[in-house]
Design a protein around this motif. Structure first.
Motif, short mmCIF file in Angstrom:
data_model
loop_
_atom_site.label_atom_id
_atom_site.label_comp_id
_atom_site.label_asym_id
_atom_site.label_seq_id
_atom_site.Cartn_x
_atom_site.Cartn_y
_atom_site.Cartn_z
N GLU A 152 0.79 -1.02 -0.08
CA GLU A 152 0.03 -0.13 -0.03
C GLU A 152 1.06 1.28 0.05
O GLU A 152 1.90 1.38 0.82
N VAL A 153 0.59 2.03 -1.23
CA VAL A 153 1.34 3.46 -1.18
C VAL A 153 0.72 4.32 -0.14
O VAL A 153 -0.36 4.64 -0.37
N ILE A 154 1.35 4.73 0.88
CA ILE A 154 0.55 5.45 2.13
C ILE A 154 1.10 6.92 1.77
O ILE A 154 0.33 7.95 2.29
N GLY A 155 1.92 7.37 0.90
CA GLY A 155 2.40 8.99 0.64
C GLY A 155 3.23 8.93 -0.36
O GLY A 155 4.11 7.92 -0.75
N GLY A 156 3.89 10.31 -0.84
CA GLY A 156 4.85 10.51 -1.59
C GLY A 156 4.87 9.94 -3.01
O GLY A 156 5.73 9.83 -3.73
N ARG A 157 3.35 10.09 -3.51
CA ARG A 157 3.04 9.59 -4.80
C ARG A 157 3.88 10.49 -5.91
O ARG A 157 4.04 10.20 -7.01
N ALA A 158 4.38 11.85 -5.69
CA ALA A 158 4.78 12.69 -6.46
C ALA A 158 6.00 12.10 -7.18
O ALA A 158 6.63 12.68 -8.16
N GLY A 159 6.58 11.18 -6.44
CA GLY A 159 8.21 10.74 -6.84
C GLY A 159 7.95 9.45 -7.66
O GLY A 159 9.18 8.65 -7.81
N ILE A 160 6.84 8.92 -7.84
CA ILE A 160 6.67 7.64 -8.68
C ILE A 160 7.24 7.58 -10.12
O ILE A 160 7.71 6.19 -10.43
N GLU A 161 7.69 8.66 -10.68
CA GLU A 161 8.35 8.77 -11.83
C GLU A 161 9.88 8.72 -11.94
O GLU A 161 10.56 8.68 -12.74
N ALA A 162 10.42 8.86 -10.53
CA ALA A 162 11.82 8.87 -10.37
C ALA A 162 12.56 7.48 -10.64
O ALA A 162 12.10 6.83 -10.62
N GLY A 217 6.73 -6.78 9.06
CA GLY A 217 5.88 -6.93 10.24
C GLY A 217 4.99 -5.86 10.04
O GLY A 217 4.78 -5.11 9.12
N THR A 218 3.99 -5.82 10.92
CA THR A 218 2.72 -4.81 10.97
C THR A 218 3.32 -3.44 11.18
O THR A 218 4.39 -3.40 11.95
N PHE A 219 2.76 -2.52 10.19
CA PHE A 219 3.20 -1.07 10.53
C PHE A 219 2.14 -0.25 10.40
O PHE A 219 1.42 -0.38 9.59
N ALA A 220 1.42 0.46 11.50
CA ALA A 220 0.35 1.36 11.59
C ALA A 220 0.92 2.76 11.31
O ALA A 220 1.50 3.25 12.02
N VAL A 237 4.02 0.24 2.11
CA VAL A 237 3.73 -0.58 3.43
C VAL A 237 3.51 -2.10 2.71
O VAL A 237 2.46 -2.38 2.31
N ALA A 238 4.57 -3.14 3.11
CA ALA A 238 4.30 -4.48 2.76
C ALA A 238 4.41 -5.31 3.72
O ALA A 238 5.39 -6.11 4.05
N PRO A 239 3.64 -5.61 4.81
CA PRO A 239 3.75 -6.27 6.02
C PRO A 239 4.04 -7.70 5.97
O PRO A 239 4.59 -8.32 6.69
N ASP A 240 3.68 -8.18 4.66
CA ASP A 240 3.62 -9.69 4.46
C ASP A 240 4.88 -10.16 3.89
O ASP A 240 5.18 -11.51 3.64
N ALA A 241 5.56 -9.22 3.27
CA ALA A 241 6.87 -9.50 2.39
C ALA A 241 8.02 -9.77 3.33
O ALA A 241 8.28 -9.01 4.52
#
Length: 536
Positions: free
Chosen positions: A19-29, A89-92, A110-114
């Motif tokens: 889940e992308v929780i923030g910083g989407r402006a940098g996806i093209e980097a 691990g879990t991350f809130a 956030v990829a808790p199961d990876a």
């Protein structure tokens, strides 16, 4: 190929559940390196353009994990980092972390199961060997496409491999199968080739489907919000392969449709030629097709209006879908001059008017579709049994002929309300009258006078109103007046005389009907004679 971007990593199978929780402006980097981070100190020597995988396995407590993530986020940004993946691990995520990522323009996933180590190794291989990653994705997709077995399965394979929404769509954006596109797309101009268009955060890959009649009318459309150069290269390769499967499906469906149309048309012709109860083999075939021969039938006949009708097979599915959408679930059988359908009930319908109203609405929706030929319809009165089916379909066919004479798309004529128009049916089918109409219109049937004939026809149908005719023809009223005066001179018939005006209007009606029914699909005026009138 170009450098791998954050969007490419997000589209990789290893991060699809993240889940992308923030910083989407940098996806093209662009990303140049991947490192595993445990304490944050590992970033001191990390090269610029690094993507970091943070292992939370050694951090206990939500507050501690939150604090560690924000420290790594700041350090990564200081080294011109590109991506932070929180795993193990879990991350809130707190609101402060989200705001920090957005402010720095650093995507945080956030990829808790990876598993952190395996994830870092996978992303590192993608970054340093993009060609290998591309080959791996194409090979996996090709293997799944070979065993897809159906069009829907082909589209679902593309959805899974590309993490996208894939559909089979027409040029105007109408989705025929698969996931409906969420965002509008434009078909590239010029030679149709696979292409990828980027609009905002959405990448749209398009590939024309081969074997479609009259050019690439069908496209495979794939849209993804997590994409980069690697995703685009993968999409173009897989869509090119999938288009071949879709083209084979389209060709097979067309052959099946033509075969089924011949079967339905042959059976209906056999039913209409019966003299007495249907024999067992006819009743059996009708039952297999879901046709009821008992009960009360109300016939409907659709016919094209226009001088260049397309192949009926291209119109049948659109017309059938429009009728079904309005609750008219009836057999639709292709005929030489259009389509026959009938509604069957246990008792005679209370009012044919409601059926006519529904057919009018269905035709209105049909004509709202892009690039469809105009259609009119006629209905018959309710009649029982197989003999009644023959009667009501014949009446509907005659009513459709009268509707076609109006030249107005979407017209529905009730057979039980023809009234004085019944006299015109015999007139339209008379060879003697047809020859007389040909003689009367001969001066306007010559090469170069088509515009005069069409103007006179429209002028008479508009109650001899130049303004109304000009509006319908899309020209100036003075042009209409000049053409009418020129036609009067050539014909030697003054339109001020009521008898001459009526005779000329009926001759024009005959010309219009025989022109629209011309098997060559051209106005009869070009041949210098009126073609034979089709069977009514």
């Amino acid at each position: 190929m170009t450098a791998v971007t954050v969007g490419d990593l997000l589209a990789d199978e290893a991060l699809r559940d993240g889940e992308v929780i923030g910083g989407r402006a940098g996806i093209e980097a662009a990303v140049h390196h991947v490192t595993l981070v445990v304490t944050g100190a590992e970033l001191d020597d990390a090269p610029y353009g690094t993507a970091a995988v943070l292992d939370l396995g050694g951090a206990t407590g939500a507050l501690r994990r939150q604090h560690l993530a924000e420290i790594v986020c700041r350090r990564l940004h200081g080294r011109a980092g590109r991506l932070l993946v929180v795993a193990g691990g879990t991350f809130a995520a707190a609101l402060s972390t989200v705001r920090l990522a957005d402010r720095l323009g650093l995507p945080v996933v956030v990829a808790p199961d990876a598993a952190p180590h395996a994830l870092a190794a996978r992303l590192l291989s993608v970054v340093h060997a993009p060609e290998l990653a591309l080959g791996r994705r194409l090979a996996a997709g090709a293997a799944r496409l070979r065993t897809a077995g159906s069009l829907e399965r082909v589209l679902s394979v593309l959805d899974a491999v590309l993490d996208a929404r894939t559909s089979l769509a027409t040029t105007d954006g109408t989705s025929l199968a698969g996931s409906r596109p969420r965002h509008p797309f434009a078909v590239p101009a010029g030679t149709p080739v696979p292409a990828v268009d980027r609009t905002g955060r959405v990448s749209t890959a398009l590939c024309p489907v081969p074997h479609t009649e009259g050019g690439p009318r069908l496209w495979i459309v794939c849209q993804c919000e997590r994409s980069g150069p690697l995703w685009r290269d993968t999409a173009l390769g897989l869509l090119d392969m999938a288009a071949a499967y879709a083209g084979a499906w389209f060709a097979t469906e067309r052959l099946n449709a033509e075969r089924d149309a011949r079967i339905r048309g042959g059976l209906l012709n056999e039913i209409l030629s019966l003299d007495g109860p249907p024999p067992p083999h006819v009743a059996g075939q009708a039952a297999r097709l879901g046709w009821r021969l008992d009960g009360w039938h109300t016939g409907i006949h659709f016919t094209l209006v226009g001088s260049v009708p397309p192949a009926p097979a291209t119109v049948t599915p659109i017309l059938s879908a429009g009728l079904t959408a309005h609750g008219i679930d009836v057999p639709l059988v292709e005929r030489a001059d259009g389509w026959s359908a009938w509604h069957t009930g246990e008792r005679p319908p209370d009012a044919v008017a409601s059926l006519v109203t529904t057919v009018c609405r269905a035709l209105a929706d049909y004509h709202a579709t892009s690039n469809v030929p105009p259609i009119v319809a006629g209905t018959g009165h309710a009649a029982p049994g197989p003999d009644g089916l023959v009667t009501t379909l014949a009446e509907a066919r005659r009513a459709a002929l009268v509707a076609a004479a109006t030249g107005r798309a979407g017209t529905v004529q009730r057979g039980d309300e023809l009234g004085t128009k019944r006299m015109l049916l015999d007139w339209y089918g008379s060879s003697v009258v047809r020859e007389e109409a040909e003689r009367m219109l001969a001066p306007l049937l010559r090469e170069g006078h088509e515009a005069l004939l069409e103007t006179v026809d429209c002028y008479l149908d508009s109650g001899c109103s130049s303004s109304e005719a000009a509006h319908r023809l899309g020209t100036h009223r003075n042009t209409v007046t000049r053409r009418v005066q020129r036609a009067e001179t050539l014909l030697g018939v003054p339109l001020t005389d009521p008898d001459d005006r009526l005779a000329l209007q009926l001759a024009c009606r005959m010309w219009r009907l025989t022109r629209d029914a011309s098997p060559a699909g051209r106005p009869a005026a070009r041949s210098g004679a009126l073609p034979a009138q089709p069977e009514v």
